[in-house]
Design a protein around this motif. Sequence first.
Motif, PDB file in Angstrom:
ATOM      1  N   ASP A  32       0.839  -1.211   0.000  1.00 48.84           N
ATOM      2  CA  ASP A  32       0.000   0.000   0.000  1.00 48.84           C
ATOM      3  C   ASP A  32       0.866   1.249   0.000  1.00 48.84           C
ATOM      4  O   ASP A  32       0.582   2.227  -0.708  1.00 48.84           O
ATOM      5  N   ASP A  33       1.925   1.214   0.801  1.00 46.84           N
ATOM      6  CA  ASP A  33       2.861   2.345   0.838  1.00 46.84           C
ATOM      7  C   ASP A  33       3.477   2.586  -0.535  1.00 46.84           C
ATOM      8  O   ASP A  33       3.589   3.723  -1.002  1.00 46.84           O
ATOM      9  N   ALA A  34       3.907   1.493  -1.163  1.00 45.68           N
ATOM     10  CA  ALA A  34       4.554   1.604  -2.478  1.00 45.68           C
ATOM     11  C   ALA A  34       3.572   2.136  -3.522  1.00 45.68           C
ATOM     12  O   ALA A  34       3.944   2.944  -4.381  1.00 45.68           O
ATOM     13  N   VAL A  35       2.315   1.697  -3.439  1.00 50.16           N
ATOM     14  CA  VAL A  35       1.309   2.180  -4.401  1.00 50.16           C
ATOM     15  C   VAL A  35       1.093   3.686  -4.206  1.00 50.16           C
ATOM     16  O   VAL A  35       1.067   4.453  -5.176  1.00 50.16           O
ATOM     17  N   GLN A  36       0.961   4.089  -2.949  1.00 47.15           N
ATOM     18  CA  GLN A  36       0.768   5.524  -2.692  1.00 47.15           C
ATOM     19  C   GLN A  36       1.955   6.329  -3.217  1.00 47.15           C
ATOM     20  O   GLN A  36       1.795   7.367  -3.855  1.00 47.15           O
ATOM     21  N   GLU A  37       3.141   5.837  -2.961  1.00 49.44           N
ATOM     22  CA  GLU A  37       4.345   6.546  -3.393  1.00 49.44           C
ATOM     23  C   GLU A  37       4.397   6.620  -4.923  1.00 49.44           C
ATOM     24  O   GLU A  37       4.801   7.637  -5.502  1.00 49.44           O
ATOM     25  N   THR A  38       3.962   5.542  -5.578  1.00 49.33           N
ATOM     26  CA  THR A  38       3.941   5.534  -7.044  1.00 49.33           C
ATOM     27  C   THR A  38       3.066   6.659  -7.577  1.00 49.33           C
ATOM     28  O   THR A  38       3.448   7.398  -8.499  1.00 49.33           O
ATOM     29  N   LEU A  59       4.070   3.270 -15.223  1.00 54.84           N
ATOM     30  CA  LEU A  59       3.688   3.118 -13.806  1.00 54.84           C
ATOM     31  C   LEU A  59       4.416   1.945 -13.155  1.00 54.84           C
ATOM     32  O   LEU A  59       4.827   2.020 -12.000  1.00 54.84           O
ATOM     33  N   TYR A  60       4.585   0.865 -13.912  1.00 52.78           N
ATOM     34  CA  TYR A  60       5.261  -0.317 -13.348  1.00 52.78           C
ATOM     35  C   TYR A  60       6.728  -0.017 -13.040  1.00 52.78           C
ATOM     36  O   TYR A  60       7.259  -0.482 -12.041  1.00 52.78           O
ATOM     37  N   ARG A  61       7.386   0.749 -13.916  1.00 52.36           N
ATOM     38  CA  ARG A  61       8.800   1.067 -13.639  1.00 52.36           C
ATOM     39  C   ARG A  61       8.899   1.901 -12.351  1.00 52.36           C
ATOM     40  O   ARG A  61       9.772   1.684 -11.517  1.00 52.36           O
ATOM     41  N   VAL A  62       7.976   2.850 -12.215  1.00 52.48           N
ATOM     42  CA  VAL A  62       7.986   3.670 -10.997  1.00 52.48           C
ATOM     43  C   VAL A  62       7.631   2.810  -9.780  1.00 52.48           C
ATOM     44  O   VAL A  62       8.267   2.900  -8.723  1.00 52.48           O
ATOM     45  N   ALA A  63       6.622   1.957  -9.943  1.00 53.30           N
ATOM     46  CA  ALA A  63       6.199   1.096  -8.825  1.00 53.30           C
ATOM     47  C   ALA A  63       7.335   0.157  -8.411  1.00 53.30           C
ATOM     48  O   ALA A  63       7.557  -0.065  -7.216  1.00 53.30           O
ATOM     49  N   ASP A  64       8.058  -0.385  -9.390  1.00 54.56           N
ATOM     50  CA  ASP A  64       9.196  -1.267  -9.068  1.00 54.56           C
ATOM     51  C   ASP A  64      10.195  -0.522  -8.196  1.00 54.56           C
ATOM     52  O   ASP A  64      10.669  -1.035  -7.181  1.00 54.56           O
ATOM     53  N   ARG A  65      10.495   0.707  -8.624  1.00 48.10           N
ATOM     54  CA  ARG A  65      11.469   1.514  -7.877  1.00 48.10           C
ATOM     55  C   ARG A  65      10.979   1.764  -6.436  1.00 48.10           C
ATOM     56  O   ARG A  65      11.743   1.655  -5.475  1.00 48.10           O
TER      57      ARG A  65
ATOM     58  N   ALA B  65      -2.160  13.968   1.255  1.00 52.04           N
ATOM     59  CA  ALA B  65      -1.549  14.212   2.565  1.00 52.04           C
ATOM     60  C   ALA B  65      -0.075  13.830   2.534  1.00 52.04           C
ATOM     61  O   ALA B  65       0.786  14.534   3.061  1.00 52.04           O
ATOM     62  N   ARG B  66       0.212  12.719   1.880  1.00 52.28           N
ATOM     63  CA  ARG B  66       1.598  12.256   1.777  1.00 52.28           C
ATOM     64  C   ARG B  66       2.441  13.254   0.986  1.00 52.28           C
ATOM     65  O   ARG B  66       3.579  13.538   1.329  1.00 52.28           O
ATOM     66  N   ARG B  67       1.845  13.772  -0.066  1.00 52.78           N
ATOM     67  CA  ARG B  67       2.550  14.727  -0.921  1.00 52.78           C
ATOM     68  C   ARG B  67       2.836  16.013  -0.146  1.00 52.78           C
ATOM     69  O   ARG B  67       3.931  16.565  -0.207  1.00 52.78           O
ATOM     70  N   ASN B  68       1.835  16.479   0.593  1.00 51.55           N
ATOM     71  CA  ASN B  68       2.026  17.703   1.370  1.00 51.55           C
ATOM     72  C   ASN B  68       3.052  17.499   2.471  1.00 51.55           C
ATOM     73  O   ASN B  68       3.884  18.363   2.723  1.00 51.55           O
ATOM     74  N   LYS B  69       2.972  16.334   3.114  1.00 56.04           N
ATOM     75  CA  LYS B  69       3.892  16.048   4.210  1.00 56.04           C
ATOM     76  C   LYS B  69       5.322  16.046   3.689  1.00 56.04           C
ATOM     77  O   LYS B  69       6.234  16.564   4.298  1.00 56.04           O
TER      78      LYS B  69
END
Lengths: 170, 222
Positions: A32-38, A59-65, B65-69
Motif C-alpha cells: 500500500d505504501d509503495a502504491v501511494q508513493e507511485t 507506472l510499473y517502472r515507478v512502482a518497481d522503484r 496528505a503524503r505529498r504535502n507532508k
Amino acid sequence: MTRDEVECAYKRYGHLVAARCRRIVRNESTADDAVQETFVRLWRFGDGFVAAESKVGWLYRVADRCCFDQLAKQRGRREDPIEGSRELAGPGHAGQALEDWQIVRAFLDRFDDKMQQVAVLHYVDEMTQEEIAVATGWSRQTVWKKLQLLATRAAALRGSLLGAQAGLRS
Amino acid sequence: MREHPTRLELERLSVDDLLPPLAEATRAHVSACVPCSALLDELSSSRERHFAVRPAGVFMDAIEARRNKRRWRWPLFALVPTAAAAAGLLLFVGQRPDVRMKGGGIDVMSRRGEVMHHLGPDDRISAGDWLGIAPVAGEKTLRSVWVVDASGRVDALTALADLPGSDTGVVHSAIVDAPCEDLVVLASGEEHWRQASDDALRTAARSPAPPSGLVVRRLRCR
C-alpha cells in the motif's frame, strides 16, 4: 498533473499497480505504501507518464522503484509472505521459473538494483532476454549473465532452505 | 514464439494499454485460450475487489496528505541545522530594528548546504533550499502562514519556534520541493484568514495587491 488526472489514472490502473507491488514486496501494508508513493510520483512527475507509449509500463517502472525502496528500508527485517501466491503465475509460467521467482522474491532485498530490475522483468513480466535488453539498454550478454547469477543464487538459496528444513526434521 | 501472451501483455490488454496490432493479436489468442481468458477474468474481479477496499476518494486524500507532508516535511537530519538557522533568523531579526517591528513584512532566510543568507527582494530560491520564514507586522503576531505554489497547491506551515518577546511573531520552516516552483508566502494574524478556504488563499496569492489583513511575499525560482 492535476488531482483529477491522477485520480483518473488511479481508477484505471490502480488495481494493477497494487497487484504488482504485492507481488514484489510480499506484504499488504508495504505494498500500500509503495502504491501511494507511485501515485505521488505520478502527481509530481506526470509529464513522463503523459508522453509514455505504455502508461502501464511507465507506472510499473515507478512502482518497481518504489517497491525496491521499501525493501531497502526494511532490509534486515523479514516479513510474512502474502497468501494466495498463485497470482504470481501467468499462463506461460513454467513450474521451475515460478519456484525460482518465489525464492528470489524472498531474498530480493539482498540483490543490487540491477539484479532486482532483471528479476522483476524476467520473473514478473516474463520478458525474454532480448526484451529485457531492449527495456534496460543493457547488452543481451549482460542480461544473460545476470539471469545466470540469479538462477545460481536461487539454487543456492533453495539448497540452504532444504538443508535448514532437513535440520529441523532431524 | 510464445505459447501465451505474457502476464504483462494481458494486464495491459485489460486496460486498453496495448498498441492496436498487438491488442488484436492478443485478443484473438485470449478468445481461444482458457487459461488466458481466466486470467483476464481474474484481473477484472481483482479490480472490483481492489476498489471496494481502496476507493479512489480515500486513496487520493491519502496521497495528497503524503505529498504535502513530503513537500514541507521536517526531516530529522535537518533539525540541528534548522534550529541553527532559526537562531540565525532570530539574531537577524533582533539586530535589525528597522525590520523587527516596523510595519508588516515577511522575512525569509534561505539555507542551502552550509550557506545561510537573508533572501533579498531580488534573490531566488532553488529546490532543496531550507526556508526560515518570519512574518513581522507591527503590534500583531502573524501565527497563520501558508505557502501557495505556482500550481495552486496550498500548504499551511507549522511554527518552528517562538521568537522572544510578544511582538516578534514566530519562525516557520519549509523545504523547497523539486522541481522548484514559484511560491507565494501568505501570513495573517486575523481570525477570518485563519479560517480561510484554500480557494480564498489561492485567490489572495494571485491578487496583484495584498488583500486586507494578509501580508504577502513572493519567492521566485532561479
